[in-house]
Design a protein around this motif. Structure first.
Motif, PDB file in Angstrom:
ATOM      1  N   SER A  37       0.797  -1.161  -0.075  1.00 39.65           N
ATOM      2  CA  SER A  37       0.084   0.002  -0.031  1.00 39.65           C
ATOM      3  C   SER A  37       0.816   1.245   0.104  1.00 39.65           C
ATOM      4  N   LEU A  38       2.110   1.209   0.410  1.00 45.04           N
ATOM      5  CA  LEU A  38       2.834   2.339   0.457  1.00 45.04           C
ATOM      6  C   LEU A  38       3.284   2.726  -0.783  1.00 45.04           C
ATOM      7  N   SER A  85      -1.430   8.607  -2.575  1.00 47.48           N
ATOM      8  CA  SER A  85      -1.983   9.030  -1.609  1.00 47.48           C
ATOM      9  C   SER A  85      -3.332   9.309  -1.403  1.00 47.48           C
ATOM     10  N   HIS A 127      -1.702   7.229   3.574  1.00 48.44           N
ATOM     11  CA  HIS A 127      -1.985   6.067   3.494  1.00 48.44           C
ATOM     12  C   HIS A 127      -2.976   5.142   4.770  1.00 48.44           C
ATOM     13  N   TYR A 145      -6.073   3.135   3.232  1.00 44.82           N
ATOM     14  CA  TYR A 145      -5.681   1.779   3.072  1.00 44.82           C
ATOM     15  C   TYR A 145      -5.449   0.738   4.323  1.00 44.82           C
TER      16      TYR A 145
END
Lengths: 164, 146, 120
Positions: free
Chosen positions: A92-93, A97, C7, C10
Motif C-alpha cells: 500500500s505504500l 496518497s 495511507h 488503506y
C-alpha cells in the motif's frame, strides 16, 4: 468500527455476532457518506443493516447453532492473516496518497463521465447515468446474477409438497 | 410481537410511507442518490417489516409468494427487453439513443425502464429470500409443536 | 501530507480485510465464516471508494456551484457489488441451512468427521 470488528472476531455467541454485523454495516454506511459515496451508503444501510440482518437471523433460527466452538489452534490462522496483512501494507505504500487529484483513478474515465454525462443523458446524478447507461451491460449481468442467486435459493429451500 | 399495540400501530402507519419512500428513491434517482437497487431493497424491507410485526401470513397476503416470483423474472426480462427494443429501433443492444426521436430523451427513457427492471428484480429477490427462510422456520415450529 | 495520513485509509481497509480473512480461516462454524466473508467484502468496498474521494469535493451529482466531485465509477461498481453480495450471502445461508438439515451441525470439523466415518 475497529472495536466492533474485534468484538465480532472474539464473540462466539452467533446472535450477538449478527447484531454486531448490523452495527458494523451502519458504521460502514456512515464512513461511506463521509467519503461522498451517498448512493453506496444508502445501499449499504438498506442492504447490510436491513436485509442481510433479517436473512442472517432467519438462517440462524433455522440452523439453531447459537454457540460457536472454541478454537483449537488459533495461532496458525492468525499468523497467516497477519503475514498477508504485512505484505499488503508494504504494497500500500506504493499506492497514491489519499485524495491525490493526480492519482490514475481520477485522470482516466471519470472526467469523461463527469463532464459529458449531463449533456448526453440529461441526468445530473452521474452514478445513475453510469450505472444504467454507460455500463448498462454490467448492470444487466448483475441483475441476472441477483436473479440467479434468488433462483438458487428457491431451488435449495423450496418446501416439497410431500414429506421426505 | 403481534400483541404489542405500539408496534402494530407504528408498523401500520409506517409501511405505506416506506413504500412511498421507495418510489421516491426510484424516480428521484436522476437528481439525488437512489435508483433501482436502493428502491428495491427499501420496498422489500417495508414488506419484510410488515411481515415481521403482523406475522408471515399477513405479509403473504400483502404480497403473495407467486407475485414475488413473477417480479423476479419480470425485472430481468424487462431489462433485457429494453436492450432488444434498442435493436428493434435500429441501434445496438442496450442502445438508448434510438428509443426516442431526441437522443437525450431516449437516454432518459432507457435509464428509466432499466431502473424499473432492476427495482422489480431486486425487490422480488429480497422478498422471496425472506419468505424462503421465514417459511422454513414456520414449518419447523409447527412440527416442534410450539 | 505525511506518509501515515496519506495511507491511513488503506490501512483501515487492510485491518478489516485481515479480520475478515482471520474469521474465514480460523472459525469452523459456517455461519461465522459467512459473516467473515461479509467483513472481507465490506473492506473491499472501502478499498474502492476511499481512493475515489477528493478532499473538498462533493458527491457526484452535478449541480451549479461545484466543480470537484468524487469519482463516480467506483460507486457504480460497489453499488452492484453490495447487492450481489447480499444475494450470494443468501445463497450461502441457504446452503448452510441444507447442510444443517443433512448433517445436523454447521461445524466444519464435525461435518468432515461424519463424512469420514460415512455416518449420515
Amino acid at each position: 468500527m475497529a472495536v466492533t470488528v474485534l468484538a465480532m472476531v472474539l464473540q462466539r455467541n452467533l446472535f450477538s455476532v449478527v447484531v454486531l454485523f448490523s452495527i458494523y454495516s451502519f458504521l460502514m454506511a456512515t464512513v461511506l457518506v463521509a467519503l461522498d459515496a451517498v448512493d453506496v451508503a444508502m445501499t449499504e444501510a438498506a442492504v447490510g443493516a436491513g436485509v442481510s440482518t433479517v436473512l442472517l437471523l432467519g438462517a440462524l433460527h433455522l440452523t439453531g447453532g447459537t454457540e460457536a466452538k472454541r478454537l483449537e489452534r488459533p495461532l496458525v490462522p492468525l499468523a497467516l492473516a497477519v503475514a498477508v496483512g504485512a505484505v499488503l501494507a508494504y504494497g500500500s505504500l506504493g499506492l497514491p496518497s489519499f485524495s491525490d487529484p493526480l492519482a490514475p483513478i481520477h485522470t482516466h474515465v471519470a472526467p469523461r463521465y463527469l463532464g459529458a454525462s449531463v449533456e448526453e443523458t440529461g441526468v445530473p446524478n452521474v452514478v445513475s447515468a453510469v450505472l444504467a447507461s454507460y455500463r448498462g451491460y454490467d448492470t444487466l449481468g448483475e441483475t441476472i446474477v441477483v436473479f440467479t442467486a434468488g433462483a438458487g435459493v428457491i431451488a435449495l429451500l423450496r418446501r416439497r409438497r410431500k414429506g421426505r | 410481537m403481534k400483541d404489542d399495540i405500539i408496534l402494530r400501530v407504528v408498523a401500520k402507519l409506517l409501511t405505506p410511507f416506506m413504500l412511498l419512500f421507495a418510489l421516491y428513491v426510484q424516480f428521484h434517482a436522476d437528481f439525488g442518490p437512489g435508483g433501482g437497487f436502493q428502491a428495491g431493497v427499501i420496498a422489500a424491507a417495508a414488506v419484510v417489516f410488515y411481515a415481521l410485526v403482523f406475522g408471515l401470513r399477513a405479509g403473504l397476503r400483502l404480497v403473495p409468494e407467486a407475485v414475488a416470483e413473477r417480479m423476479l423474472a419480470a425485472g430481468a426480462l424487462l431489462y433485457a427487453g429494453v436492450g432488444l427494443a434498442g435493436i428493434a429501433l435500429g441501434g445496438n443492444y442496450l442502445d438508448y439513443f434510438v428509443l426516442d426521436a431526441d437522443a437525450v430523451h431516449g437516454q432518459h427513457r432507457g435509464i428509466f425502464w432499466v431502473e424499473v427492471g432492476v427495482l422489480f428484480t431486486v425487490s422480488g429477490v429480497m422478498l422471496k429470500l425472506f419468505y424462503m427462510f421465514a417459511g422454513r422456520g414456520g414449518t419447523r415450529d409447527e412440527r416442534g409443536g410450539e | 501530507m505525511s506518509a501515515v495520513a496519506a495511507h491511513f485509509s488503506y490501512w483501515v481497509t487492510l485491518f478489516l480485510m485481515i479480520a475478515g480473512l482471520y474469521i474465514l480461516i480460523a472459525r469452523g462454524n459456517l455461519m461465522k465464516k459467512l459473516i467473515g466473508l461479509g467483513v472481507f467484502q465490506t473492506s473491499v468496498y472501502l478499498l474502492y471508494i476511499a481512493p475515489g474521494k477528493l478532499v473538498g469535493g462533493t458527491a457526484p451529482i452535478v449541480a451549479a456551484g461545484f466543480t470537484t466531485y468524487s469519482n463516480p465509477l467506483p460507486h457504480v461498481l460497489i453499488l452492484t457489488a453490495i447487492v450481489v453480495g447480499v444475494a450470494t450471502l443468501a445463497l450461502g445461508l441457504a446452503i448452510t441451512v441444507r447442510i444443517r438439515e443433512a448433517y445436523g451441525t454447521i461445524e466444519e470439523d464435525e461435518i468432515l468427521e461424519r463424512d469420514r466415518t460415512g455416518e449420515r
